[in-house]
Design a protein around this motif. Structure first.
Motif, PDB file in Angstrom:
ATOM      1  N   ASN A  60       0.423  -1.102   0.243  1.00 52.17           N
ATOM      2  CA  ASN A  60       0.064   0.208   0.351  1.00 52.17           C
ATOM      3  C   ASN A  60       0.580   1.412   0.053  1.00 52.17           C
ATOM      4  N   THR A  61       1.820   1.351   0.501  1.00 54.10           N
ATOM      5  CA  THR A  61       2.927   2.652   0.430  1.00 54.10           C
ATOM      6  C   THR A  61       3.798   2.674  -0.601  1.00 54.10           C
ATOM      7  N   THR A  62       3.658   1.917  -1.078  1.00 54.15           N
ATOM      8  CA  THR A  62       4.343   2.012  -2.829  1.00 54.15           C
ATOM      9  C   THR A  62       5.896   1.898  -2.531  1.00 54.15           C
ATOM     10  N   ILE A  63       6.832   2.019  -3.880  1.00 56.77           N
ATOM     11  CA  ILE A  63       7.996   1.921  -2.926  1.00 56.77           C
ATOM     12  C   ILE A  63       8.704   3.510  -2.541  1.00 56.77           C
ATOM     13  N   VAL A  72      10.032   1.356  10.307  1.00 57.40           N
ATOM     14  CA  VAL A  72      10.191   0.671   8.929  1.00 57.40           C
ATOM     15  C   VAL A  72       9.427  -0.575   9.966  1.00 57.40           C
ATOM     16  N   LEU A  73       8.805  -1.639  10.040  1.00 61.25           N
ATOM     17  CA  LEU A  73       8.905  -2.635  11.023  1.00 61.25           C
ATOM     18  C   LEU A  73       8.975  -4.234  10.116  1.00 61.25           C
ATOM     19  N   LEU A  74       9.124  -4.947  10.063  1.00 62.95           N
ATOM     20  CA  LEU A  74       9.730  -5.611   8.965  1.00 62.95           C
ATOM     21  C   LEU A  74       9.711  -6.695   9.320  1.00 62.95           C
ATOM     22  N   VAL A  75       8.282  -8.273   9.369  1.00 60.54           N
ATOM     23  CA  VAL A  75       8.304  -8.999   9.698  1.00 60.54           C
ATOM     24  C   VAL A  75       8.670 -10.725   8.726  1.00 60.54           C
ATOM     25  N   ALA A  76       8.923 -11.352   9.263  1.00 60.85           N
ATOM     26  CA  ALA A  76       9.017 -12.790   8.668  1.00 60.85           C
ATOM     27  C   ALA A  76       9.810 -11.847   7.057  1.00 60.85           C
ATOM     28  N   THR A  77      11.130 -11.095   6.894  1.00 60.69           N
ATOM     29  CA  THR A  77      10.610 -11.039   5.361  1.00 60.69           C
ATOM     30  C   THR A  77      11.954 -10.605   5.478  1.00 60.69           C
ATOM     31  N   ARG A 147       5.051   8.201  10.536  1.00 65.62           N
ATOM     32  CA  ARG A 147       4.588   7.719   9.303  1.00 65.62           C
ATOM     33  C   ARG A 147       5.296   6.454   8.959  1.00 65.62           C
ATOM     34  N   PRO A 148       4.548   5.133  10.600  1.00 64.45           N
ATOM     35  CA  PRO A 148       5.677   4.188  10.419  1.00 64.45           C
ATOM     36  C   PRO A 148       4.798   3.110   9.139  1.00 64.45           C
ATOM     37  N   ILE A 149       5.691   2.361   8.612  1.00 65.00           N
ATOM     38  CA  ILE A 149       5.479   1.123   7.467  1.00 65.00           C
ATOM     39  C   ILE A 149       5.472   0.468   8.543  1.00 65.00           C
ATOM     40  N   LEU A 150       4.367  -0.727   8.317  1.00 64.69           N
ATOM     41  CA  LEU A 150       5.372  -2.497   8.314  1.00 64.69           C
ATOM     42  C   LEU A 150       5.055  -3.192   6.891  1.00 64.69           C
ATOM     43  N   PHE A 186       0.348  -0.201   6.283  1.00 62.69           N
ATOM     44  CA  PHE A 186       0.513  -2.029   6.510  1.00 62.69           C
ATOM     45  C   PHE A 186       1.162  -2.358   4.510  1.00 62.69           C
ATOM     46  N   ASN A 187       1.923  -3.746   4.676  1.00 63.27           N
ATOM     47  CA  ASN A 187       2.300  -3.712   3.324  1.00 63.27           C
ATOM     48  C   ASN A 187       2.530  -5.282   2.827  1.00 63.27           C
TER      49      ASN A 187
END
Length: 216
Positions: A60-63, A72-77, A147-150, A186-187
């Motif tokens: 959703n955020t776009t690159i 930024v919160l990275l989950v299992a990536t 402006r956080p992103i996951l 959310f991404n």
């Protein structure tokens, strides 16, 4: 064709590959409908992406939007291997940060060399619940983020508890500032090129009793 004519529709299933184009998937979906089969799936790895809500399976955020984020919160990536362009944008955003505009990065999952420093938040799904309940130290950083992103990786969706992980991630986004009027942090990060197209086309089981990849 002869083999298909000898079978009932309910005895036929179809799977779309990771590199299938949308036109081919649409044609196959139409064929399955004509054959009377509701058994089709584009999630051949058994991932539990929610195909009913597009916001839950796209980036959703776009690159380019990564450069506007402050956390930024990275989950299992492992974006360095799974999406080098996204990893490069995260690194670029980190290099722009400073004492006055810190760019916080947290990772839940196996530790990787990502070309930029980050806080490793362990490799346990329970950390998501701790963050949601405000019991984790990273929760304070989320509270202050504008402006956080996951970024939720494909590996999280191939687990038995994948639906719970997705649900926790969505609740975290709702609780903190991930979702705003002009911002969606959310991404989903897929490792299959055809996955978003397949979900957009509804190439999934067509009835509550229809079989998915695992069932087939």
């Amino acid at each position: 064709q002869k083999n298909l004519e000898e079978l009932k529709g309910t005895e036929i299933g179809a799977l779309a590959g990771d590199l299938a184009d949308c036109e081919s998937m649409m044609a196959l979906k139409d064929l399955m409908e004509r054959l009377g089969s509701p058994h089709l799936d584009c999630r051949q790895d058994g991932a539990h992406w929610d195909a009913q809500n597009r916001c839950t399976y796209i980036f959703n955020t776009t690159i380019a939007g990564i450069e506007q984020a402050d956390l930024v919160l990275l989950v299992a990536t492992n974006p360095r291997h799974e999406a080098p362009l996204i990893n490069a944008r995260i690194r670029k955003r980190y290099l722009k940060s400073g004492v006055s505009n810190p760019f916080e990065i947290g990772l839940i999952g196996p530790a990787h060399e990502l070309t930029y420093p980050y806080e490793h938040l362990e490799d346990h799904a329970k950390v998501l619940r701790e963050i949601l309940e405000g019991k984790h130290t990273f929760s304070r950083k989320l509270k202050s983020a504008k402006r956080p992103i996951l970024i939720l990786g494909q590996a999280a969706m191939n687990r038995r508890d994948s639906r719970e992980i997705l649900n926790l991630c969505q609740k975290i986004c709702d609780k903190y500032s991930f979702i705003q009027k002009d911002w969606n942090g959310f991404n989903a990060l897929h490792t299959a090129a055809a996955r978003v197209g397949g979900l957009d086309l509804g190439f999934i089981p067509q009835a509550p009793t229809a079989l998915n990849t695992v069932s087939m």
